[in-house]
Design a protein around this motif. Structure first.
Motif, short mmCIF file in Angstrom:
data_model
loop_
_atom_site.label_atom_id
_atom_site.label_comp_id
_atom_site.label_asym_id
_atom_site.label_seq_id
_atom_site.Cartn_x
_atom_site.Cartn_y
_atom_site.Cartn_z
N SER A 278 0.84 -1.20 0.00
CA SER A 278 0.00 0.00 0.00
C SER A 278 0.87 1.25 0.00
CB SER A 278 -0.91 0.02 1.23
OG SER A 278 -1.85 -1.02 1.18
N LYS A 279 0.51 2.19 -0.83
CA LYS A 279 1.20 3.47 -0.90
C LYS A 279 0.22 4.56 -0.48
CE LYS A 279 3.41 6.72 -4.09
NZ LYS A 279 3.77 6.98 -5.51
N LEU A 280 0.60 5.34 0.51
CA LEU A 280 -0.25 6.40 1.02
C LEU A 280 0.23 7.75 0.51
CD1 LEU A 280 -2.43 7.61 2.94
CD2 LEU A 280 -0.70 7.48 4.77
N SER A 281 -0.71 8.57 0.05
CA SER A 281 -0.43 9.94 -0.35
C SER A 281 -1.41 10.86 0.36
CB SER A 281 -0.58 10.12 -1.87
OG SER A 281 0.29 9.26 -2.58
N LEU A 282 -0.94 12.01 0.79
CA LEU A 282 -1.79 13.00 1.44
C LEU A 282 -2.02 14.18 0.50
CD1 LEU A 282 -0.40 13.11 5.10
CD2 LEU A 282 -2.27 11.73 4.17
N GLY A 283 -3.27 14.64 0.47
CA GLY A 283 -3.63 15.75 -0.41
C GLY A 283 -3.45 17.09 0.27
N HIS A 284 -2.58 17.92 -0.29
CA HIS A 284 -2.35 19.27 0.21
C HIS A 284 -3.04 20.26 -0.72
CE1 HIS A 284 0.97 18.29 3.12
NE2 HIS A 284 0.95 17.18 2.40
N LEU A 285 -3.69 21.23 -0.13
CA LEU A 285 -4.40 22.22 -0.94
C LEU A 285 -3.40 23.04 -1.75
CD1 LEU A 285 -7.16 23.54 1.50
CD2 LEU A 285 -7.42 22.01 -0.47
N GLY A 286 -3.61 23.06 -3.08
CA GLY A 286 -2.75 23.81 -3.97
C GLY A 286 -3.22 25.24 -4.15
N ALA A 287 -2.53 25.96 -4.99
CA ALA A 287 -2.86 27.37 -5.21
C ALA A 287 -4.25 27.55 -5.80
CB ALA A 287 -1.81 28.00 -6.13
N ASN A 288 -4.72 26.55 -6.56
CA ASN A 288 -6.06 26.64 -7.17
C ASN A 288 -7.16 26.11 -6.27
OD1 ASN A 288 -5.48 23.95 -7.25
ND2 ASN A 288 -5.71 23.71 -9.47
N GLY A 289 -6.80 25.78 -5.03
CA GLY A 289 -7.79 25.28 -4.09
C GLY A 289 -8.07 23.80 -4.20
N LYS A 290 -7.40 23.10 -5.12
CA LYS A 290 -7.58 21.67 -5.29
C LYS A 290 -6.42 20.92 -4.64
CE LYS A 290 -10.14 22.11 -9.64
NZ LYS A 290 -10.20 21.73 -11.07
N PRO A 291 -6.68 19.70 -4.11
CA PRO A 291 -5.61 18.97 -3.43
C PRO A 291 -4.56 18.43 -4.40
CG PRO A 291 -7.60 17.64 -3.50
CD PRO A 291 -7.98 18.99 -4.02
N VAL A 292 -3.33 18.55 -4.01
CA VAL A 292 -2.21 17.95 -4.73
C VAL A 292 -1.67 16.83 -3.86
CG1 VAL A 292 0.08 18.32 -5.71
CG2 VAL A 292 -1.64 20.14 -5.84
N TYR A 293 -1.68 15.60 -4.36
CA TYR A 293 -1.31 14.45 -3.54
C TYR A 293 0.19 14.21 -3.59
CZ TYR A 293 -6.18 13.41 -2.76
OH TYR A 293 -7.48 13.49 -2.35
N LEU A 294 0.79 14.16 -2.39
CA LEU A 294 2.23 13.97 -2.23
C LEU A 294 2.49 12.68 -1.49
CD1 LEU A 294 3.22 17.59 -1.10
CD2 LEU A 294 3.15 16.66 -3.43
#
Length: 435
Positions: A278-294
């Motif tokens: 399993s690979k976990l990614s967390l979504g961070h809010l980007g400049a456009n208000g949408k999550p960017v998963y890292l």
């Protein structure tokens, strides 16, 4: 529910020491909602242990975790001729020849139990269990390894003598009884297995992801949002294990397994290594208000430990167990630490009477509206190097006192003596010149 834990001759603790969740009748402070446990007796939802570095706070955590490990593993996972891991107080000769004693009181279905044992590197010298269904002690069993006898109370039903024949000197009777399905004692075993949960100060990213079991509780995301971390979501992906890596695992295991088992026989079977991870990614809010998963590996250690802490805390809150945390302040900002304590202190967020036992340096928590004076304990080293545990209620205080300021000023002890920092710097500089 944990009521009391006692320890003698373990690591930095030499003399008998104990901590207690039983609320003081003399304290009338406003604070958390208490848990009724007996007529005119209540239990506390939170205990906090303060002290200087190397004062022995972690020893309390380690001792309780060690007790759980003995109960769960001494029979099923220890070889018949294996020695018991034994870590007595090391700064005097007498302690090295004395047993370690671990004991605790806890509730199961509103009935109090008292369980404990003594051990050294060779055997469990004594082991005992009592219940208090009507307020008076009722013997369930008392074991003496020296005389090779176990006294059973008339209220302990089951195949006690049969199980006694299987219990070894280096295994607990409780551990053996649970493995053989003893109904009454399995309930006590279940307390240690499922009602005591631990979060240490050390952790790994891989271990945290593994413990999440392929999903992240949505309540964790809600907490992370509240904490203003910028994290707005999470997702798991299945990643196929590389075939070359699987083949390498197989080859290495076929060589190592016979050595581990002390056998010269060749192993021709296959090991069932996982085909996916399993690979976990967390979504961070980007400049456009949408999550960017890292990738989770890129997260700060504070975020990783916070998620591990929250996942375990939710298990305690859902089960009604006791969460034991070493160094609560490692992953929590002081305001979040106060909120974390508050979660365990309110019935609307803690309906199953879960408890929190935590070591910490965060003095700001002492000013929380959810902390009473009988919830604060201190660990302090004596001049002989052993740890002393004592509650704030041993001191003369008032409900209106500023506990944080009093502790920082040294009124209660359990703080480091720093001396003069300028003298330290001058001494250090002189060493550099002489060198």
């Amino acid at each position: 529910m944990l009521l009391r834990f006692g320890v003698t001759n373990f690591a930095s603790i030499r003399q008998p020491m104990e901590i207690s969740f039983v609320a003081s009748r003399a304290i009338k402070d406003r604070g958390p909602e208490l848990f009724p446990v007996a007529p005119r007796r209540d239990a506390l939802p939170v205990l906090l242990i303060y002290g200087a570095n190397a004062s022995g706070k972690t020893t309390v955590y380690s001792a309780l975790r060690t007790m759980r490990s003995h109960v769960l593993s001494s029979f099923a996972r220890r070889a018949p001729d294996a020695r018991i891991e034994f870590t007595p107080f090391a700064l005097d000769e007498e302690s090295k020849d004395s047993p370690t004693v671990l004991e605790c009181d806890f509730l199961i279905d509103q009935v109090r139990f008292h369980y404990g044992f003594e051990y050294d590197s060779k055997s469990y010298r004594r082991e005992w269990l009592y219940s208090y269904p009507e307020g008076q002690p009722r013997l369930l069993f008392d074991r003496d390894v020296k005389t090779k006898t176990i006294s059973f109370g008339k209220h302990l039903k089951g195949q006690n003598r049969v199980i006694e024949s299987f219990a070894r000197d280096n295994s607990l009777f409780l551990s053996a009884a649970a493995q053989y399905g003893h109904q009454q004692l399995s309930d006590v075993y279940h307390f240690f297995a499922h009602k005591l949960l631990f979060v240490g100060s050390s952790f790994t990213v891989d271990g945290t992801v593994k413990n999440l079991s392929g999903e992240l509780d949505p309540r964790i995301i809600s907490f992370l949002k509240m904490a203003d971390t910028g994290i707005a979501g999470a997702r798991f992906e299945k990643v196929a294990t590389n075939k070359d890596q699987l083949d390498l695992y197989q080859d290495i295991s076929k060589v190592l397994l016979p050595r581990i088992l002390n056998s010269n026989e060749k192993f021709d079977g296959d090991f069932n290594f996982p085909s996916h991870t399993s690979k976990l990614s967390l979504g961070h809010l980007g400049a456009n208000g949408k999550p960017v998963y890292l990738d989770f590996n890129t997260e700060s250690r504070g975020t990783v430990r916070l998620i591990h802490l929250l996942q375990t805390a939710l298990k305690a809150l859902d089960r009604g167990g006791t969460l034991v945390v070493d160094e609560l302040d490692v992953s929590l900002h002081t305001l979040l630490a106060r909120e974390f304590v508050a979660i365990f202190s309110r019935s609307e967020t803690n309906p199953r009477s879960a408890q929190l036992l935590a070591t910490t340096h965060d003095t700001n928590v002492l000013s929380s509206n959810y902390v009473r004076r009988d919830q604060v304990w201190f660990a302090e080293k004596s001049v002989y190097g052993d740890t002393t545990l004592f509650p704030l209620t041993d001191m003369r205080t008032r409900g209106s006192d500023n506990l944080e300021r009093g502790y920082i000023q040294g009124r209660f002890g359990a703080v480091p003596y720093l001396g003069s920092l300028s003298d330290f710097i001058r001494a250090d500089s002189a060493d550099d010149v002489d060198g």
